[in-house]
Design an enzyme around this catalytic site. Structure first.
Site, PDB file in Angstrom:
ATOM      1  N   SER A 101      -1.287 -10.556 -47.023  1.00  0.00           N
ATOM      2  CA  SER A 101      -2.074 -11.816 -46.495  1.00  0.00           C
ATOM      3  C   SER A 101      -2.524 -10.693 -45.331  1.00  0.00           C
ATOM      4  CB  SER A 101      -0.738 -12.579 -45.950  1.00  0.00           C
ATOM      5  OG  SER A 101       0.017 -11.751 -46.363  1.00  0.00           O
TER       6      SER A 101
ATOM      7  N   HIS B 244       3.147 -13.923 -39.124  1.00  0.00           N
ATOM      8  CA  HIS B 244       0.999 -13.267 -39.613  1.00  0.00           C
ATOM      9  C   HIS B 244       0.483 -13.483 -37.924  1.00  0.00           C
ATOM     10  CE1 HIS B 244       1.568 -15.037 -43.278  1.00  0.00           C
ATOM     11  NE2 HIS B 244       0.434 -13.905 -43.625  1.00  0.00           N
TER      12      HIS B 244
ATOM     13  N   ASP C 285       1.577 -17.775 -37.725  1.00  0.00           N
ATOM     14  CA  ASP C 285       2.663 -18.994 -38.055  1.00  0.00           C
ATOM     15  C   ASP C 285       4.304 -17.679 -38.295  1.00  0.00           C
ATOM     16  OD1 ASP C 285       2.282 -16.869 -40.304  1.00  0.00           O
ATOM     17  OD2 ASP C 285       0.866 -18.041 -41.543  1.00  0.00           O
TER      18      ASP C 285
END
Length: 365
Positions: free
Chosen positions: A52, A343, A340
């Site tokens: 991610s 990240h 979040d």
């Protein structure tokens, strides 16, 4: 007779002048043509593998049963103004690296057939959020499978050997393998042996990419796991978890040794495998010891995320069946390092990649 010789001399001088002028024109033409060739040549390509921190839209959209939160509001609120599959409010690591290379962000593997061939000149992103080198908590292609996708495109001449030799490759891993291991082994017994396996597999992946003819590979170490909001939330975002950071330090030490060994085995005038110190960049920001000019950023409490669930049962982008928001969003995204629980924000990534510019400068393009 004298007059005749004088005329002959003047005629020769004119011929020499004409010849010199013609040669200058030819030389000028060659310079212009070569300059045009340089201007229209294909740019260096960027290929990305990982999870991610690198993914720009490969994970499934909300129509899928395995839909990723990265396709839900408020992800993408800063860029492009709506969810785009990035695990942030905007740009992620791949976007900023592409910008440094003066490229447009490469197309994702999932969507490349929807783009004209002209977009392929920037490379391709194979990274899937939530993936790792082994099995993880999410059913997405691991790094070996991502490299398989790349190999198939090369086999079918979507990318040529020239493309590969002139490419920059990002190999990025942020720790999803360890999250899976922790879910299977809550007491973390045997975690160091598992970390050795993770790094060994990562090195195999790097060697495989290198075997295709890639000359420059950027490999990220993992971030301070104990400083992620998912770890610091129980401490009210006041301090990092020492055990999580110790695991990251152990992983990174193994990786650093492996990268040094790989570079010793390759030939060339510059390191072909370049280590991106994500760990140190994150810690420098968290400890406010970046060395950046005063006023370049202001994250307040860098451990506190911008977007978080209303309680521990929910996450950023969580909603009820009626569509009610079950998350809170900060008022100033530029004042938060983390977006979040795992990240960085776009602003966070901007500062991280600013700190990495000295490493980026080792790239030869």
């Amino acid at each position: 007779m004298f007059f005749l010789r004088w005329c002959m001399t003047m005629k020769s001088l004119k011929l020499l002048q004409l010849l010199s002028f013609s040669l200058c024109l030819i030389a000028f033409r060659n310079v212009v043509v070569e300059g045009l060739r340089n201007d229209i040549r294909d740019p260096v390509k960027l290929f990305a593998f990982g999870d991610s921190y690198a993914d720009t839209g490969n994970t499934p959209r909300p129509t899928s049963k395995t839909a990723s939160s990265s396709w839900k509001v408020p992800y993408g609120i800063t860029f492009p103004g709506k969810p785009s599959g990035r695990f942030s409010d905007g740009f992620v690591l791949t976007d900023f690296l592409a910008k440094y290379l003066r490229l447009k962000t490469p197309v994702t593997y999932k969507s490349w057939k929807n783009h004209g061939r002209n977009r392929l000149k920037y490379g391709m992103n194979f990274a899937y959020g939530g993936s790792g080198v082994f099995q993880t908590l999410l059913p997405y292609p691991n790094m070996t499978e991502q490299i398989d996708f790349f190999q198939q495109l090369v086999k079918h001449h979507v990318f040529t050997s020239h493309d590969i030799q002139n490419a920059v490759v990002l190999v990025q891993l942020s720790g999803n393998d360890y999250s899976y291991y922790a879910s299977e082994h809550p007491n973390l017994a045997g975690i160091q042996a598992y970390a050795e396996n993770v790094v060994a597999q990562l090195v195999k992946n790097i060697e495989r990419v290198y075997s295709f003819g890639v000359k420059q590979i950027l490999v990220s170490n993992i971030e301070p796991l104990g400083c992620l909001p998912g770890s610091t939330g129980s401490l009210n975002y006041t301090e990092c978890s020492a055990s999580g950071n110790s695991l990251a330090v152990f992983h990174n030490s193994l990786l650093e040794q492996a990268v040094a060994k790989l570079n010793n085995e390759t030939k060339g005038n510059y390191p072909r495998i370049i280590l991106l110190d994500i760990f140190d960049s994150f810690l420098s920001i968290i400890n406010n010891k970046t060395g950046l000019p005063s006023g370049d950023f202001n994250f307040g409490n860098p451990l506190e995320p911008c977007c978080i669930g209303v309680n521990s049962s929910y996450f950023c982008a969580s909603t009820s069946e009626d569509g009610e928001k079950l998350y809170t969003l900060c008022g100033n995204r530029k004042a938060r390092f983390f977006w979040d629980t795992n990240h960085p924000t776009q602003e966070g990534w901007r500062v991280v990649t600013t700190l990495l510019r000295a490493t980026f400068s080792k790239i030869r393009i």
